[in-house]
Design a protein around this motif. Sequence first.
Motif, PDB file in Angstrom:
ATOM      1  N   TYR A 154       0.870  -1.174   0.202  1.00 30.84           N
ATOM      2  CA  TYR A 154      -0.026  -0.074  -0.050  1.00 30.84           C
ATOM      3  C   TYR A 154       0.974   1.165  -0.018  1.00 30.84           C
ATOM      4  CZ  TYR A 154      -4.302   2.694   1.414  1.00 30.84           C
ATOM      5  OH  TYR A 154      -5.202   3.545   1.396  1.00 30.84           O
ATOM      6  N   ALA A 155       0.770   2.096  -0.867  1.00 31.03           N
ATOM      7  CA  ALA A 155       1.580   3.168  -1.142  1.00 31.03           C
ATOM      8  C   ALA A 155       0.580   4.406  -1.467  1.00 31.03           C
ATOM      9  CB  ALA A 155       2.676   3.042  -2.017  1.00 31.03           C
ATOM     10  N   PRO A 156      -0.325   4.988  -0.731  1.00 26.89           N
ATOM     11  CA  PRO A 156      -1.438   5.633  -1.147  1.00 26.89           C
ATOM     12  C   PRO A 156      -0.937   6.959  -1.809  1.00 26.89           C
ATOM     13  CG  PRO A 156      -1.746   5.281   1.227  1.00 26.89           C
ATOM     14  CD  PRO A 156      -0.533   4.737   0.890  1.00 26.89           C
ATOM     15  N   CYS A 157       0.171   7.718  -1.392  1.00 24.75           N
ATOM     16  CA  CYS A 157       0.773   8.994  -1.905  1.00 24.75           C
ATOM     17  C   CYS A 157       1.579   8.678  -3.484  1.00 24.75           C
ATOM     18  CB  CYS A 157       1.341   9.984  -1.116  1.00 24.75           C
ATOM     19  SG  CYS A 157       3.022   9.237  -0.684  1.00 24.75           S
ATOM     20  N   GLY A 158       1.728   7.244  -3.707  1.00 19.86           N
ATOM     21  CA  GLY A 158       2.480   6.933  -4.833  1.00 19.86           C
ATOM     22  C   GLY A 158       3.945   7.060  -4.764  1.00 19.86           C
ATOM     23  N   GLY A 159       4.252   7.280  -3.564  1.00 23.26           N
ATOM     24  CA  GLY A 159       6.069   7.380  -3.387  1.00 23.26           C
ATOM     25  C   GLY A 159       6.420   8.787  -3.286  1.00 23.26           C
ATOM     26  N   ALA A 160       5.275   9.838  -3.039  1.00 22.91           N
ATOM     27  CA  ALA A 160       6.047  11.171  -2.852  1.00 22.91           C
ATOM     28  C   ALA A 160       6.408  11.403  -1.265  1.00 22.91           C
ATOM     29  CB  ALA A 160       4.483  12.026  -3.146  1.00 22.91           C
ATOM     30  N   GLY A 161       6.100  10.405  -0.435  1.00 20.97           N
ATOM     31  CA  GLY A 161       6.818  10.562   0.932  1.00 20.97           C
ATOM     32  C   GLY A 161       5.772  11.457   1.771  1.00 20.97           C
ATOM     33  N   THR A 162       4.635  11.574   1.473  1.00 15.88           N
ATOM     34  CA  THR A 162       3.661  12.394   2.176  1.00 15.88           C
ATOM     35  C   THR A 162       2.542  11.697   2.915  1.00 15.88           C
ATOM     36  OG1 THR A 162       2.340  12.274   0.291  1.00 15.88           O
ATOM     37  CG2 THR A 162       3.843  14.334   0.806  1.00 15.88           C
ATOM     38  N   CYS A 163       2.331  10.440   2.544  1.00 14.07           N
ATOM     39  CA  CYS A 163       1.331   9.552   3.483  1.00 14.07           C
ATOM     40  C   CYS A 163       2.063   8.822   4.808  1.00 14.07           C
ATOM     41  CB  CYS A 163       0.749   8.625   2.674  1.00 14.07           C
ATOM     42  SG  CYS A 163       1.622   7.195   2.067  1.00 14.07           S
ATOM     43  N   GLY A 164       3.090   8.115   4.602  1.00 11.16           N
ATOM     44  CA  GLY A 164       3.825   7.428   5.719  1.00 11.16           C
ATOM     45  C   GLY A 164       3.313   6.056   5.863  1.00 11.16           C
ATOM     46  N   LYS A 165       2.537   5.697   4.709  1.00 10.77           N
ATOM     47  CA  LYS A 165       1.854   4.287   4.944  1.00 10.77           C
ATOM     48  C   LYS A 165       2.787   3.212   4.326  1.00 10.77           C
ATOM     49  CE  LYS A 165      -1.927   6.084   6.252  1.00 10.77           C
ATOM     50  NZ  LYS A 165      -2.166   6.234   7.680  1.00 10.77           N
ATOM     51  N   CYS A 166       3.536   3.394   3.426  1.00 10.49           N
ATOM     52  CA  CYS A 166       4.377   2.271   2.761  1.00 10.49           C
ATOM     53  C   CYS A 166       5.768   1.866   3.898  1.00 10.49           C
ATOM     54  CB  CYS A 166       5.076   2.730   1.675  1.00 10.49           C
ATOM     55  SG  CYS A 166       6.254   4.233   1.601  1.00 10.49           S
ATOM     56  N   ARG A 167       5.124   1.478   5.047  1.00 10.22           N
ATOM     57  CA  ARG A 167       6.110   0.897   6.311  1.00 10.22           C
ATOM     58  C   ARG A 167       6.641  -0.592   5.834  1.00 10.22           C
ATOM     59  NH1 ARG A 167       3.038   4.823   9.113  1.00 10.22           N
ATOM     60  NH2 ARG A 167       4.150   5.800  10.861  1.00 10.22           N
ATOM     61  N   ARG A 215      11.183   1.450   7.929  1.00 11.97           N
ATOM     62  CA  ARG A 215      11.649   2.268   7.083  1.00 11.97           C
ATOM     63  C   ARG A 215      10.235   2.600   6.001  1.00 11.97           C
ATOM     64  NH1 ARG A 215      17.117   3.321   6.379  1.00 11.97           N
ATOM     65  NH2 ARG A 215      16.666   5.210   5.111  1.00 11.97           N
ATOM     66  N   LEU A 216      10.323   3.790   5.273  1.00 14.24           N
ATOM     67  CA  LEU A 216       9.271   4.117   4.350  1.00 14.24           C
ATOM     68  C   LEU A 216       9.839   3.412   3.173  1.00 14.24           C
ATOM     69  CD1 LEU A 216       8.153   7.697   5.137  1.00 14.24           C
ATOM     70  CD2 LEU A 216       7.134   5.571   5.896  1.00 14.24           C
ATOM     71  N   ALA A 217       9.437   2.623   2.429  1.00 14.95           N
ATOM     72  CA  ALA A 217       9.641   1.885   1.219  1.00 14.95           C
ATOM     73  C   ALA A 217       9.935   2.812   0.112  1.00 14.95           C
ATOM     74  CB  ALA A 217       8.842   0.704   0.964  1.00 14.95           C
ATOM     75  N   CYS A 218       9.334   3.995   0.216  1.00 12.87           N
ATOM     76  CA  CYS A 218       9.504   4.755  -1.199  1.00 12.87           C
ATOM     77  C   CYS A 218      10.528   5.623  -1.023  1.00 12.87           C
ATOM     78  CB  CYS A 218       8.133   5.637  -1.240  1.00 12.87           C
ATOM     79  SG  CYS A 218       7.729   6.852  -0.337  1.00 12.87           S
ATOM     80  N   LYS A 219      11.000   5.737   0.276  1.00 14.03           N
ATOM     81  CA  LYS A 219      12.222   6.673   0.661  1.00 14.03           C
ATOM     82  C   LYS A 219      13.492   6.066   0.957  1.00 14.03           C
ATOM     83  CE  LYS A 219      10.187  10.293  -0.642  1.00 14.03           C
ATOM     84  NZ  LYS A 219      10.604  10.750  -1.890  1.00 14.03           N
TER      85      LYS A 219
HETATM   86  S1  FES Z   1       4.050   5.861  -0.412  1.00 19.18           S
HETATM   87 FE1  FES Z   1       3.303   7.471   0.779  1.00 19.18          FE
HETATM   88  S2  FES Z   1       5.244   7.683   1.906  1.00 19.18           S
HETATM   89 FE2  FES Z   1       5.555   6.219   0.706  1.00 19.18          FE
END
Ligand code: FES
Length: 507
Positions: free
Chosen positions: A42-55, A83-87
């Motif tokens: 689950y990566a609701p912000c698509g990797g922008a680093g704003t949602c914090g969900k991709c733990r 970690r946040l997977a997108c970051k």
């Molecule tokens: S996908 Fe939203 S912070 Fe990583």
Amino acid sequence: MSVKITFITENKDKDNKNSRVLSYSETVPLLFALRDVGAFIYAPCGGAGTCGKCRVRAWGDLAPLTAEEVLHLTQKEIDDGIRLACKAVATGDAFVYVPQDAIFGGNIIMHCESREAWSTDNVSGTAKLGLAVDFGTTTVAARLYKLPSGELLGETERKNPQASYGADIISRITYASSNAQRGDNAPLTRALYDVTSDIIGSFNVALDDIFDIVAVGNTAMLHFYTELDPSGIARAPFKPQSLFGGYFGHAYIPRCVSSYVGADAIAAAVASGITDHRCALLCDIGTNCEILLWRDGRLHCCAAAAGPALEGAGISRGMTATGGAIDAAYVSDGKLHVHVIGGEEKENARGICGSGLIAVTSALLQMGIIDESGYMEKNFELAPDVFITPADIRALQLAKAAVRAGIDTLCDGINMDEIECFYIAGSFGSGLDIDSCVRIGLFPKELARHAKIIGNAALSGASMMLTAPHLREIAAHLADDAGYRELSTDDSFSRRFIERISFPHGN
Ligand code: FES
């Protein structure tokens, strides 16, 4: 440079047999690598680093924590290697642990019990198999039928693996467009093919066994499925490549009305029986809320961009309506009580889903903890490590204002008392408490007594068009004859949106 990432799905034992290794010649964010290995998280912000969900839990050679990770992760999570997977970027030998239930695509949420009773061996003679599919933004749901009898053989639902590219359609179109990867190999199309094959496989049949398919979804999802370029949907004048209404490959796709009122909404209209009334309203609530008004023999429709808050995304402890989510709340003896999906004690709550967010907000309004403007002094704890924040309330206010302003704009000039039935469709709607919705101002109070929650009506409509093909013409006529109101350029919608951000008086 050599980067090697070991993916572990069951536990963090590096020797676990459920591990897989991918190698790269340069550094890579973990989210990209997870997609490469087919582990869609689950990566609701698509990797922008704003949602914090991709733990995810990760260790080994990783770049230092980014500012976004420091912002979203607690010290305990950081100490635990979250970690946040997108970051988080792998720089050498790295390990990633993802619980199996966090991976989309391989997760049967629900299926029919009597699989043996409908295996292909038993579907002999003149009987054939038919599949109805609803490609929702969050979930993909399907039913298998015996044709022509229309006997239901099985039903299943999976999370949409595209959520790894963002919770909302615009993020996914932006991803597809910016990566210029349209066509057969486009990852978003592939994700839908994979989940469809997976669903068909779960029924113990093969694609070749399926005689007919009716597929519905929003207009963008259907573009992904049919490998059309969806980019026109995301920019003015919001013109899709196709509005469908015919066979595309194996599947019959009913007609859409516009870029934001898709075949799913038309299917929901067919299933609901909205046309049996003189005047009735239907809301299919999701990140994009499709609103249909049936009046004087014609559909009028619009789409309000509610954003992902009503589905639990963009909320600090938000999650989908699965086990461990707070989905309901009430006030008793001046205290807030919550219900957790799965009957768990509140101590075991893991987060809050959309219906829970509405119910909790309604309860906090009753208790005077939130005022009419939406002001809340500080975070309110619902359960250990599950709280609601002032920013969560703000996100809900924006979402409910969009939906309510959409209803008000579409129903402009008519008396709400005229509306004989108010259908609430969509899987999000299933757990809704109507009184809470009225208290926060999501729905007009005049509609409460006419409200009827109808679940996934889009899938029901697809099923009806599969088993009774003459309904396809009726659906096509509804779509062709529908009046569409574009809200993004509608001044009265903008004015109403601002007015509806506050909560109603008298809570
Ligand atoms: S996908 Fe939203 S912070 Fe990583």
